[in-house]
Design an enzyme around this catalytic site. Structure first.
Site, mmCIF file in Angstrom:
data_model
loop_
_atom_site.group_PDB
_atom_site.id
_atom_site.type_symbol
_atom_site.label_atom_id
_atom_site.label_comp_id
_atom_site.label_asym_id
_atom_site.label_seq_id
_atom_site.Cartn_x
_atom_site.Cartn_y
_atom_site.Cartn_z
ATOM 1 N N HIS A 5 0.763 -1.195 -0.080
ATOM 2 C CA HIS A 5 -0.098 0.064 -0.070
ATOM 3 C C HIS A 5 0.842 1.221 -0.037
ATOM 4 O O HIS A 5 1.893 1.441 0.677
ATOM 5 C CB HIS A 5 -1.015 0.063 1.490
ATOM 6 C CG HIS A 5 -1.763 1.148 1.322
ATOM 7 N ND1 HIS A 5 -1.827 1.991 2.478
ATOM 8 C CD2 HIS A 5 -2.692 1.721 0.608
ATOM 9 C CE1 HIS A 5 -2.690 3.037 2.538
ATOM 10 N NE2 HIS A 5 -3.181 2.838 1.213
ATOM 11 N N HIS A 41 0.398 10.837 -1.933
ATOM 12 C CA HIS A 41 -0.716 10.703 -0.990
ATOM 13 C C HIS A 41 -1.193 12.078 -0.302
ATOM 14 O O HIS A 41 -2.244 12.453 -0.359
ATOM 15 C CB HIS A 41 -0.861 9.531 -0.140
ATOM 16 C CG HIS A 41 -2.125 9.152 0.655
ATOM 17 N ND1 HIS A 41 -2.710 9.904 1.506
ATOM 18 C CD2 HIS A 41 -2.832 7.999 0.316
ATOM 19 C CE1 HIS A 41 -3.855 9.264 1.577
ATOM 20 N NE2 HIS A 41 -3.957 8.019 1.082
#
Length: 273
Positions: A5, A41
């Site tokens: 991830h 992110h």
């Protein structure tokens, strides 16, 4: 598929694969003109992770190409699937198609090397908003126009907004997609989420007439959650700790039931028990 991830810096590709991942997820942010800009992110992100690692998108693609091209000194043979988590929330709905076109051109040039011995991993385009389904057509039309329809064999799709399964099916119909569909379900590791929708997605996958080929659950960091996800029949788990998932897969209850996918396992073919 053990899916590492938030792999947004090039050095993290090796880090996650060496921990046991055969797949990675990478965030893609866009500028105001719908150009893919950074693998980034931002805050907030999963508990226990740094949210701020980034590369220029094109640089990341080149690093990824090295890691997924046989014969390259940086080649990682285990890395077979890459999920691009497309952060299209910053775009207007009417920019989705343009984002798809630009994404296709970037991947074609910097990852697929214009079709000349480029990176070999399978790619999943993960879109957070059902209204952004035109991104898919923008992407597929562009690859065809550029003379590389064969690369679409390497591309799959995911709507990651946890929408009702029926609504997702409608969005794919509008996008003209049948096949190559991964269905994600999940929530940040800071919160708990049950498996109700995962089970619904698995039932659609196994029904013989559903739209889903593969189901993955995110973000799974604990052994107990991993077992629950495997028991529910998922094809992939996205994790911050690939080694934890690999450990659970080696437990007596699972080691004869599940194994790590290899390049020979098509990510678009529904697994029949």
């Amino acid at each position: 598929w053990i899916m590492g991830h938030m792999v947004n810096a090039i050095y993290q590709i090796d880090e996650f694969v060496n921990l046991g991942a055969n797949s990675i997820e990478t965030d893609v942010s866009f500028d105001d003109n719908a150009n893919p800009e950074y693998t980034y992110h931002g805050i907030p992100c999963d508990c226990g992770r740094s949210c701020l690692k980034w590369e220029n998108y094109n640089d990341f693609l080149k690093g990824l190409r090295s890691a997924t091209t046989p014969g390259n000194s940086k080649y990682q043979s285990k890395l077979i699937l890459v999920v691009f988590d497309l952060k299209t929330g910053s775009l207007y709905d009417n920019q989705a198609s343009e984002a798809g076109k630009k994404l296709a051109k970037n991947l074609l040039k910097h990852y697929w090397n214009n079709g000349n011995n480029g990176g070999g991993a399978y790619i999943v385009l993960s879109i957070p908003d059902l209204n952004h389904y035109p991104l898919i057509k923008g992407f597929t039309d562009t690859l065809k126009q550029e003379g590389h329809p064969e690369l679409l064999e390497k591309v799959g799709y995911d709507f990651s907004g946890n929408d009702a399964v029926g609504d997702v099916a409608k969005a794919y119909k509008k996008a003209g997609v049948s096949g190559h569909v991964w269905q994600s379900d999940g929530i940040t590791n800071c919160l708990l989420r049950g498996l109700t929708r995962v089970k619904e997605a698995v039932a659609n996958r196994d029904s013989g007439n559903g739209y889903i080929n593969k189901v993955y659950y995110w973000t799974v960091d604990k052994r107990a959650t991993t077992r629950d996800a495997l028991d529910a029949g998922v094809d992939g788990v996205m994790t911050n700790y690939p080694d934890v998932i690999a450990d659970v897969m080696n437990e007596a209850a699972y080691k004869n039931k599940v194994r790590l996918a290899t390049y020979e396992d098509s990510p678009w073919v529904t697994f029949k028990k």
